[in-house]
Design a protein around this motif. Structure first.
Motif, PDB file in Angstrom:
ATOM      1  N   SER A 156     -30.466   6.544 -20.174  1.00  0.00           N
ATOM      2  CA  SER A 156     -30.199   7.859 -19.587  1.00  0.00           C
ATOM      3  C   SER A 156     -29.128   8.559 -20.422  1.00  0.00           C
ATOM      4  O   SER A 156     -29.454   9.405 -21.248  1.00  0.00           O
ATOM      5  CB  SER A 156     -29.779   7.755 -18.120  1.00  0.00           C
ATOM      6  N   PHE A 157     -27.858   8.205 -20.273  1.00  0.00           N
ATOM      7  CA  PHE A 157     -26.822   8.791 -21.127  1.00  0.00           C
ATOM      8  C   PHE A 157     -25.567   7.946 -21.036  1.00  0.00           C
ATOM      9  O   PHE A 157     -25.417   7.128 -20.129  1.00  0.00           O
ATOM     10  CB  PHE A 157     -26.525  10.247 -20.760  1.00  0.00           C
ATOM     11  N   ASN A 158     -24.648   8.173 -21.995  1.00  0.00           N
ATOM     12  CA  ASN A 158     -23.321   7.568 -21.933  1.00  0.00           C
ATOM     13  C   ASN A 158     -22.381   8.623 -21.363  1.00  0.00           C
ATOM     14  O   ASN A 158     -22.588   9.815 -21.562  1.00  0.00           O
ATOM     15  CB  ASN A 158     -22.860   7.133 -23.329  1.00  0.00           C
ATOM     16  N   TYR A 159     -21.365   8.176 -20.662  1.00  0.00           N
ATOM     17  CA  TYR A 159     -20.526   9.119 -19.931  1.00  0.00           C
ATOM     18  C   TYR A 159     -19.544   9.896 -20.795  1.00  0.00           C
ATOM     19  O   TYR A 159     -19.301  11.078 -20.569  1.00  0.00           O
ATOM     20  CB  TYR A 159     -19.819   8.399 -18.775  1.00  0.00           C
ATOM     21  N   THR A 160     -18.964   9.224 -21.816  1.00  0.00           N
ATOM     22  CA  THR A 160     -17.898   9.888 -22.586  1.00  0.00           C
ATOM     23  C   THR A 160     -18.362  11.208 -23.213  1.00  0.00           C
ATOM     24  O   THR A 160     -17.694  12.237 -23.030  1.00  0.00           O
ATOM     25  CB  THR A 160     -17.296   8.901 -23.611  1.00  0.00           C
ATOM     26  N   PRO A 161     -19.511  11.278 -23.928  1.00  0.00           N
ATOM     27  CA  PRO A 161     -19.919  12.559 -24.513  1.00  0.00           C
ATOM     28  C   PRO A 161     -20.246  13.633 -23.469  1.00  0.00           C
ATOM     29  O   PRO A 161     -20.034  14.828 -23.711  1.00  0.00           O
ATOM     30  CB  PRO A 161     -21.180  12.226 -25.318  1.00  0.00           C
ATOM     31  N   VAL A 162     -20.706  13.193 -22.307  1.00  0.00           N
ATOM     32  CA  VAL A 162     -21.058  14.158 -21.252  1.00  0.00           C
ATOM     33  C   VAL A 162     -19.807  14.930 -20.802  1.00  0.00           C
ATOM     34  O   VAL A 162     -19.858  16.114 -20.491  1.00  0.00           O
ATOM     35  CB  VAL A 162     -21.713  13.414 -20.064  1.00  0.00           C
ATOM     36  N   TYR A 163     -18.666  14.246 -20.809  1.00  0.00           N
ATOM     37  CA  TYR A 163     -17.429  14.880 -20.334  1.00  0.00           C
ATOM     38  C   TYR A 163     -16.524  15.339 -21.468  1.00  0.00           C
ATOM     39  O   TYR A 163     -15.319  15.478 -21.287  1.00  0.00           O
ATOM     40  CB  TYR A 163     -16.689  13.910 -19.395  1.00  0.00           C
ATOM     41  N   SER A 164     -17.115  15.599 -22.652  1.00  0.00           N
ATOM     42  CA  SER A 164     -16.270  15.934 -23.803  1.00  0.00           C
ATOM     43  C   SER A 164     -15.417  17.193 -23.551  1.00  0.00           C
ATOM     44  O   SER A 164     -14.263  17.242 -23.975  1.00  0.00           O
ATOM     45  CB  SER A 164     -17.123  16.092 -25.065  1.00  0.00           C
ATOM     46  N   LEU A 165     -15.963  18.195 -22.856  1.00  0.00           N
ATOM     47  CA  LEU A 165     -15.179  19.419 -22.620  1.00  0.00           C
ATOM     48  C   LEU A 165     -14.007  19.128 -21.673  1.00  0.00           C
ATOM     49  O   LEU A 165     -12.878  19.574 -21.892  1.00  0.00           O
ATOM     50  CB  LEU A 165     -16.048  20.533 -22.018  1.00  0.00           C
ATOM     51  N   GLU A 166     -14.303  18.357 -20.631  1.00  0.00           N
ATOM     52  CA  GLU A 166     -13.252  18.025 -19.659  1.00  0.00           C
ATOM     53  C   GLU A 166     -12.181  17.148 -20.313  1.00  0.00           C
ATOM     54  O   GLU A 166     -10.984  17.360 -20.110  1.00  0.00           O
ATOM     55  CB  GLU A 166     -13.862  17.283 -18.454  1.00  0.00           C
ATOM     56  N   PHE A 167     -12.634  16.160 -21.113  1.00  0.00           N
ATOM     57  CA  PHE A 167     -11.656  15.272 -21.767  1.00  0.00           C
ATOM     58  C   PHE A 167     -10.784  16.069 -22.741  1.00  0.00           C
ATOM     59  O   PHE A 167      -9.603  15.797 -22.888  1.00  0.00           O
ATOM     60  CB  PHE A 167     -12.345  14.113 -22.493  1.00  0.00           C
TER      61      PHE A 167
END
Ligand code: SAM
Length: 412
Positions: free
Chosen positions: A276-287
């Motif tokens: 499905s996906f990895n979490y870190t890249p999904v939240y790159s803007l928030e991080f």
């Protein structure tokens, strides 16, 4: 005498909101172990009651999945607790608190821990509103003095004016003394990042939306804080604030020693779905905007995300490491649970190049090898609509007989 319709309405209104949308459970005849289908025919909006709407967490499970599990497997005493070892945004912690059940979560991401702890615990919303009014004055005084950070990442994802305002608002929150109100405001701040960016709001991994209308940062932030306060007030009227809940920062392949007390009655476990996906890249803007807070919330631990379970892409190597991670993390839960405890794994099959990877079967095999005994298998049908962002292309819950989305329950 009241009419039957009126009696019905009265009865309906007495059902707590968190029990209104529980899955419709239908037994599958003759299966061993006991097998059911769980139908969740409700929209994301209906399932985002109370604090579940505080933070848009891509890849969370429907709130009623842990709700149903907690109703089915209530702990035998107040000291016993539920553990969610892939805690995400704290859906399990919230549902446990609503039922007066002690809970722990573990997540590798400081942002997940922050969101989970804010959502599940009490906060003084009057104090939050007082802070908001003060922040408003300060923001309108200082925002003009700020300049947008000069780096290509921020320039790609945010208009200059938006970055300038985000930088000013972030600075104000950073300077607040540590408190549950500041955590609450930080979740609101992080919660508006995607909305004020140039990216599509609803997409999992960010992509630029050229047609997107820009929104003022403070306007979005104050609306978010007010909405959260109103949902939190409703939540606090339903919970006993003394019921403990805590999401711990760490990796589930080495559980924090505080959990090794023999009191873990139920583990609810929702790993990222394979492919499905990895979490870190999904939240790159928030991080990106969260960086100055990171050291504070990680206690200075660096590179924690390197221990994140990698779920995408499902190459042979990643598939192998995915299953070996699951084996390690359920060996850990086996160690801390006493006989009689339960493990519920919420997990889905996937396809690689059109070919089925039987994730459920393989998970059952691994967990049995550790020593858990199959107790009940449930297969989920979830109707999230068939729009662009529906989950249809991931674990397919409609009509594809081979690909299953399961809630697999084992006994320790
Ligand atoms: C599918 S999400 C869980 C969502 C959750 N059920 C909810 O409703 O919000 C999986 C979570 O596992 C976390 N995770 C990945 N690897 C981990 C690890 N090694 N230890 C602890 N958590 C991990 C990710 O950060 C992510 O938040």
């Amino acid at each position: 005498m009241s009419s039957p319709a009126l009696t019905n309405d009265l009865f309906e209104s007495e059902i707590e909101i968190y029990r209104k949308f529980l899955p419709i459970v239908s037994p599958v005849e003759g299966a061993n172990p006991k097998t059911n289908t769980w139908d969740v025919p409700y929209t994301i909006g209906e399932l985002s009651y109370l604090v579940h709407s505080h933070y848009r967490y891509y890849g969370k499970f429907p709130s009623v999945v842990p709700g149903q599990l907690l109703d089915q497997f209530p702990p035998p005493s107040k000291e016993h607790y539920v553990l969610d070892n892939f805690c995400g945004s704290g859906t399990t912690l919230v549902e446990a608190k609503l039922r007066g059940i002690k809970s722990f979560g573990v997540d590798i991401s400081w942002l997940s821990c922050l969101v989970s702890n804010v959502k599940s615990n009490a906060v003084d919303t009057k104090q939050v509103n007082t802070e908001l009014n003060r922040i408003s004055k300060e923001f309108h005084k200082i925002a003009i003095k700020y300049s947008a950070p000069e780096d290509s990442f921020v320039e790609k994802w945010f208009e200059k004016e938006t970055s300038r305002e985000l930088a000013a608002l972030r600075e104000i929150i950073l300077n607040l003394p540590q408190s549950s109100e500041r955590d609450f405001l930080l979740v609101a701040f992080i919660g508006i990042i995607r909305r004020v960016s140039k990216a599509f709001d609803g997409e999992v991994r960010p992509h630029i939306n050229k047609a997107k209308k820009q929104r003022g940062v403070f306007e979005a932030f104050s609306k978010k804080v007010r909405d959260m306060c109103s949902d939190h007030d409703h939540y606090m009227r339903l919970i006993n604030t003394r019921t403990p809940s805590k999401c711990l920062l760490g990796s589930n392949v080495e559980l924090p020693s505080i959990l090794n007390d023999g009191k873990c009655h139920l583990v609810i476990s929702h790993p990222p779905y394979l492919n499905s996906f990895n979490y870190t890249p999904v939240y790159s803007l928030e991080f990106y905007w969260g960086v100055p807070f990171e050291a504070e919330y990680t206690g200075g631990q660096k590179n924690l995300h390197k221990q994140e379970l990698t779920a995408h892409p499902a190459s042979e190597k990643i598939t192998d490491s995915y299953f070996s991670h699951l084996e390690q993390c359920y060996r850990e839960t086996y160690k801390i649970q006493s006989p009689g405890g339960y493990l519920a794994i919420v997990i889905g099959d996937c396809t690689r190049n059109g070919e089925l990877i039987p994730v459920l079967e393989k998970t059952i095999e691994i967990v049995k090898k550790i020593g858990y005994v199959p107790h009940e298998y449930n297969y989920r049908t979830t109707h999230y609509g068939l729009g662009k962002y529906a989950y249809r292309h991931r674990a397919d819950y409609h009509g594809d007989a081979d690909k299953k989305d399961g809630i697999l329950i084992f006994k320790r």
